[in-house]
Enzyme design. Sequence first.
Site, mmCIF file in Angstrom:
data_model
loop_
_atom_site.group_PDB
_atom_site.id
_atom_site.type_symbol
_atom_site.label_atom_id
_atom_site.label_comp_id
_atom_site.label_asym_id
_atom_site.label_seq_id
_atom_site.Cartn_x
_atom_site.Cartn_y
_atom_site.Cartn_z
ATOM 1 N N GLU A 111 -11.963 -10.191 9.056
ATOM 2 C CA GLU A 111 -11.073 -10.776 7.877
ATOM 3 C C GLU A 111 -9.627 -10.979 7.764
ATOM 4 O O GLU A 111 -8.490 -10.251 8.486
ATOM 5 C CB GLU A 111 -11.373 -9.749 6.554
ATOM 6 C CG GLU A 111 -12.945 -9.885 6.675
ATOM 7 C CD GLU A 111 -13.244 -8.526 5.134
ATOM 8 O OE1 GLU A 111 -11.597 -7.720 4.546
ATOM 9 O OE2 GLU A 111 -14.005 -7.736 5.333
ATOM 10 N N LYS A 113 -5.811 -10.111 6.684
ATOM 11 C CA LYS A 113 -5.077 -9.281 5.842
ATOM 12 C C LYS A 113 -3.575 -9.522 4.874
ATOM 13 O O LYS A 113 -3.484 -10.389 5.458
ATOM 14 C CB LYS A 113 -3.914 -8.363 7.095
ATOM 15 C CG LYS A 113 -3.737 -7.342 6.244
ATOM 16 C CD LYS A 113 -2.962 -6.003 7.714
ATOM 17 C CE LYS A 113 -3.225 -4.385 7.595
ATOM 18 N NZ LYS A 113 -1.874 -4.662 6.221
ATOM 19 N N TYR A 223 -12.349 -7.400 -0.978
ATOM 20 C CA TYR A 223 -12.774 -6.858 0.116
ATOM 21 C C TYR A 223 -13.761 -5.598 0.527
ATOM 22 O O TYR A 223 -13.892 -5.881 1.688
ATOM 23 C CB TYR A 223 -11.550 -7.319 1.070
ATOM 24 C CG TYR A 223 -10.526 -6.241 1.297
ATOM 25 C CD1 TYR A 223 -10.378 -4.421 1.261
ATOM 26 C CD2 TYR A 223 -9.502 -6.407 0.839
ATOM 27 C CE1 TYR A 223 -9.607 -3.868 0.721
ATOM 28 C CE2 TYR A 223 -8.597 -5.975 -0.064
ATOM 29 C CZ TYR A 223 -8.016 -4.430 0.273
ATOM 30 O OH TYR A 223 -7.033 -3.758 -0.170
ATOM 31 N N LYS A 310 -1.253 -7.242 13.923
ATOM 32 C CA LYS A 310 0.121 -8.143 12.859
ATOM 33 C C LYS A 310 0.299 -9.501 14.002
ATOM 34 O O LYS A 310 0.684 -9.037 14.981
ATOM 35 C CB LYS A 310 0.382 -7.297 13.179
ATOM 36 C CG LYS A 310 0.669 -5.971 11.760
ATOM 37 C CD LYS A 310 1.183 -6.292 10.721
ATOM 38 C CE LYS A 310 0.627 -4.546 9.929
ATOM 39 N NZ LYS A 310 1.498 -4.726 8.897
ATOM 40 N N CYS A 418 34.149 -25.721 -6.454
ATOM 41 C CA CYS A 418 33.176 -26.111 -7.186
ATOM 42 C C CYS A 418 32.353 -27.451 -6.826
ATOM 43 O O CYS A 418 33.054 -28.818 -7.452
ATOM 44 C CB CYS A 418 32.644 -25.995 -8.557
ATOM 45 S SG CYS A 418 31.092 -25.544 -9.014
ATOM 46 N N CYS A 421 31.646 -29.457 -10.537
ATOM 47 C CA CYS A 421 32.611 -29.587 -10.891
ATOM 48 C C CYS A 421 33.855 -29.377 -11.055
ATOM 49 O O CYS A 421 35.075 -30.159 -11.550
ATOM 50 C CB CYS A 421 32.243 -28.318 -12.772
ATOM 51 S SG CYS A 421 33.208 -27.258 -12.006
ATOM 52 N N CYS A 436 31.535 -19.671 -9.942
ATOM 53 C CA CYS A 436 32.458 -21.129 -10.596
ATOM 54 C C CYS A 436 32.819 -20.781 -11.978
ATOM 55 O O CYS A 436 32.053 -19.961 -13.354
ATOM 56 C CB CYS A 436 31.714 -22.740 -10.280
ATOM 57 S SG CYS A 436 32.344 -23.792 -12.277
ATOM 58 N N CYS A 442 30.717 -27.058 -16.559
ATOM 59 C CA CYS A 442 29.972 -26.779 -15.173
ATOM 60 C C CYS A 442 28.714 -27.449 -15.633
ATOM 61 O O CYS A 442 27.707 -26.635 -16.264
ATOM 62 C CB CYS A 442 29.994 -25.390 -14.666
ATOM 63 S SG CYS A 442 29.561 -25.995 -12.875
HETATM 64 S S1 IVH Z 1 -10.129 -2.530 3.801
HETATM 65 C C1 IVH Z 1 -9.686 2.187 5.448
HETATM 66 N N1 IVH Z 1 -9.602 -5.309 4.068
HETATM 67 O O1 IVH Z 1 -4.139 -3.159 4.342
HETATM 68 C C2 IVH Z 1 -9.157 0.518 4.987
HETATM 69 N N2 IVH Z 1 -7.971 -4.023 3.633
HETATM 70 O O2 IVH Z 1 -3.265 -0.986 5.912
HETATM 71 C C3 IVH Z 1 -10.029 -0.292 4.217
HETATM 72 N N3 IVH Z 1 -5.634 -5.454 3.029
HETATM 73 O O3 IVH Z 1 -4.459 -0.922 1.716
HETATM 74 C C4 IVH Z 1 -9.013 -1.429 3.807
HETATM 75 N N4 IVH Z 1 -6.563 -7.049 3.948
HETATM 76 O O4 IVH Z 1 -4.330 -3.182 1.010
HETATM 77 C C5 IVH Z 1 -8.906 -4.288 3.907
HETATM 78 N N5 IVH Z 1 -9.230 -7.568 4.566
HETATM 79 C C6 IVH Z 1 -8.449 -6.454 4.253
HETATM 80 C C7 IVH Z 1 -7.341 -6.143 3.426
HETATM 81 C C8 IVH Z 1 -6.594 -4.907 3.826
HETATM 82 C C9 IVH Z 1 -4.724 -6.385 3.233
HETATM 83 C C10 IVH Z 1 -4.676 -4.265 2.987
HETATM 84 C C11 IVH Z 1 -5.102 -3.280 2.471
HETATM 85 C C12 IVH Z 1 -5.095 -1.234 2.671
HETATM 86 C C13 IVH Z 1 -3.874 -2.230 3.574
HETATM 87 C C14 IVH Z 1 -4.484 -0.647 4.421
#
Ligand code: IVH
Length: 695
Positions: A111, A113, A223, A310, A418, A421, A436, A442
Site C-alpha cells: 500500500e 504510505k 487502510y 520510505k 518595491c 510600486c 514595502c 502599492c
Molecule cells: S497501517 C500497525 N497503512 O503510518 C501500524 N499506516 O508509522 C498500522 N500510514 O500511524 C498502520 N499510510 O498514520 C498503515 N497504508 C497505510 C498507511 C499508514 C500511512 C501511517 C499511519 C501510522 C503510521 C505508522
Amino acid sequence: MNPEQRIQELSEKLHYYNDRYYQDSVSEISDYEFDQLLKELQALESEYPQFRQDDSPTQRVGGTVTKSFNAVYHRYPMLSLDNTYNEDELRSFDDRVRRGLDGEAYEYICELKFDGISLSFTYENGVLVRGVTRGDGTRGDEITNNVKTIRSLPLRVKADGIPPVFEIRGEGFMPISSFQKLNEEMETLGENQYANPRNAASGSFKLQDSAEAARRGLDSYIYSFLSDNAFFKSHEESLLALKSWGFNVSPGWKKVSTIDEVIAYIHEWEEKRAHLPLATDGIVIKINSFEQQRELGFTAKSPRWAISYKYKAENKPAVLRMVTYQVGRTGAVTPVANLCDLSERALPYNQVKGVHLSGTRVKRATLHNANELERLGVRLNDTVFVEKSGEIIPKITGVDVSQRENYETEPVIFPTHCPECGHELQRNEGEVAFFCPNDSHCPPQLKGRIEHFIHRKAMNIESLGEGKIELLFDLDLVRTPADLYDLNHDKLLGLEKNLLNEETGKLKKISFREKTVENILKGIEVSRTVPFKNVLFALGIRFVGQTVAEKLAAYFKSMRALRAATYEQLTAVPEIGGRIALSIESFFSVPENQMLVERLERAGLQMESDEKPVEIESDLLDGKTFVISGVFENFERDELKEKIEANGGKVLSGVSGKLNYLLAGANMGPSKLEKARKLGVTIISEEEFLAMIGN
Ligand code: IVH
C-alpha cells in the site's frame, strides 16, 4: 407532509446523492440544488430537533463547537511501523518473516504510505459513533464532530451481516488543492500559514468549531479493519469488503507474493504517486493473512508483520536563471528562484520546461527572504540543488560551487525598491522580511486589503469572491474597501474581463450579468449590519486578528473611542501588548486610513458595539444544555441566558432527547413540558437553577 416525514425524506435523498458522488463519482444534481436541500433540512432540524436522525447528513457541514476534546482510550492500541530506507533492509524483513512463519507460503499487500494523521473510527450497529486521533497510541482525542465532516466517510453502513461493533482506521488528510486554498485564505487574513498539508490536516481535525473543519475539505483513506472476533481471513478480504460497504479504501493497493514484486511496486509508484491528491512518503507492506499476522505478532512498538519503506526525497541539480520578487498582501517581499534544467542553460528562459522532480516539473522555488539568500550564498547562473519533500513547495538546499569554474555567475542583488510600486523597501528590527511601506498605494497590498475586508470572517461579502475583486480593482472601480459602498447597478452591469491564472496559464472570463450584479449589491447591503467587531477586524490593521478585534470592540465599544485611545489606554486592555498598541496608533495616524474609516462610517457600517461581553463566573454548568421557557419571578429570560452562559452552559431552542435541563417558568406551553417529560429531560425551577450555580 409533516416535518418528521420531510426530515426523513430529505435525509435519505442527501445520503443517496452523497453516496452516488463519493462512491460512484456521479453527480445527479448540481452543487446548488444539493445545498438547497441541505439548507432546508438544517432549518427543519433546528426547529424540530427531536426528529433529527443520528446519522443526519447535516453533520457533514458541522455546527457544533467542542470546548475541549475528551481523551479516550483506544480499544486496540494504535502502533507505529518500523521504517526501512533501502532494498537490503526490506530483504532482511522478508527473511525475518519467512523464518517466523516456519517456511509456510505467504503473501504481502503493498500500500502507499500516506502523509497525514492516523485516525480511528468506531461503528456501532452500522452507525459512526466515534472518531479519535492516534494521540500517544494508547489514548487519543475524540474528534467525532470533525470526522463527520469527511464526506467520503459513511455516517451509516447499510451492508448486511456487518459486525455489531467494529473499528476502521485510516489516514486523515487535507488534499493539496484544499491546502493551497486554505493557505491563501490565511494569507488574506494575515494569519500564520501552515507549513505543509500534514500540519494543516492535523490542525484542522482538532478545530473546536466543526463548521470551520467542514469548510476545509478534509478527507481520509481507509487502510485497516478491526473487530473483536476474527471477521475476515485476510487483509485483502477486509479491504474488498470495506470498499463494498462504501468506504474510501486507500487507492493503489496490490497483492504480491515475493519481495521482488514488492520492490517492483516501489519503483512503479515512485513517480505515479505525484498525481495523488496528497503527499505520500513511502509504501507499507503487510502480511495478507490475519492468521499469519497473529503468528508473527508484535514488538513493544510495532507489528512484526508489516514494515514501511520510505522514498528518499529526490534532490537534483538545476540552474538558477533569475530571481524575481513577489510582493504579498502585507507588503512582504519574497525572492523567488526561477530555475531550469541543466540541459536548458543556453535556452531563452521563456522556452525552458524546468527540472523534472518527483513526478512534477519545477520552474520556481521560494528563497524565503534576504537572509536565506545570504545563507545559501547563491549567485545567478549558479548550479543549485533542488529538493521536493512532503513540503510540496520545492526547496533549494545548496549550491554546487565547483561548477563556478565552468560557468560565469553574477551576484544576486536584493532590490532596494518595491518591484510593484517603486517605493523604497524597509526592514523592521528583528524581522527577516523586507517590506514595502507604501501600503496605501502599492497594488498587491491594496487588493489584498479589499480581499481581507470582504472575507467571510470579516464583512462576509461572499458574493464578491473569486476574481470579482480583481476585476473591479483592475478597472479602477474599487481601490479601497470604502469604494465598494459607492458601487451601483449601472456601474457594474456588463463589466467583463479575462483573468489569467498564473499557475496554469489559462484564461478565465468573468462577466457581470444581471443576477451577479444583484447578488453583489445585496451582499454589500447586508454587510452594513455586520457587527462592529467584524468591521474592526475587516480594516486589516496589522496584528489585529479576529480575537484581538473582539477584545478591543468589547472594551472600547466604539470606533470613536478606539481612535482616541492613547498607547497607555490601549495597553491597559487585558492581553493587548505594546506591539498591537503601536500598530493601532500608527494605523489611525495615516490620513488615508482616517479617511477610509470616515467613509465607511458614512456608508452606514456598524461603528459601535451593542453586545454586552459575557463575563465568566464559573464552570459549574460546563457542557450542560438548557431550554428556557415560561415567565420567571426574579429574572428576564435574557438574564437567565446570560447566567447560564456565564457559568459555562449552553442555551438551546428546542427540547430534544439530548437536552439536559428544561428551565420551566410560569405559563409555559404544555406541549413542551409534556415532551420533556416523555424524553426524560430533567425539569427544573428558577430556584433549583439558582442553587445549581451556588446562588
Ligand atoms: S497501517 C500497525 N497503512 O503510518 C501500524 N499506516 O508509522 C498500522 N500510514 O500511524 C498502520 N499510510 O498514520 C498503515 N497504508 C497505510 C498507511 C499508514 C500511512 C501511517 C499511519 C501510522 C503510521 C505508522
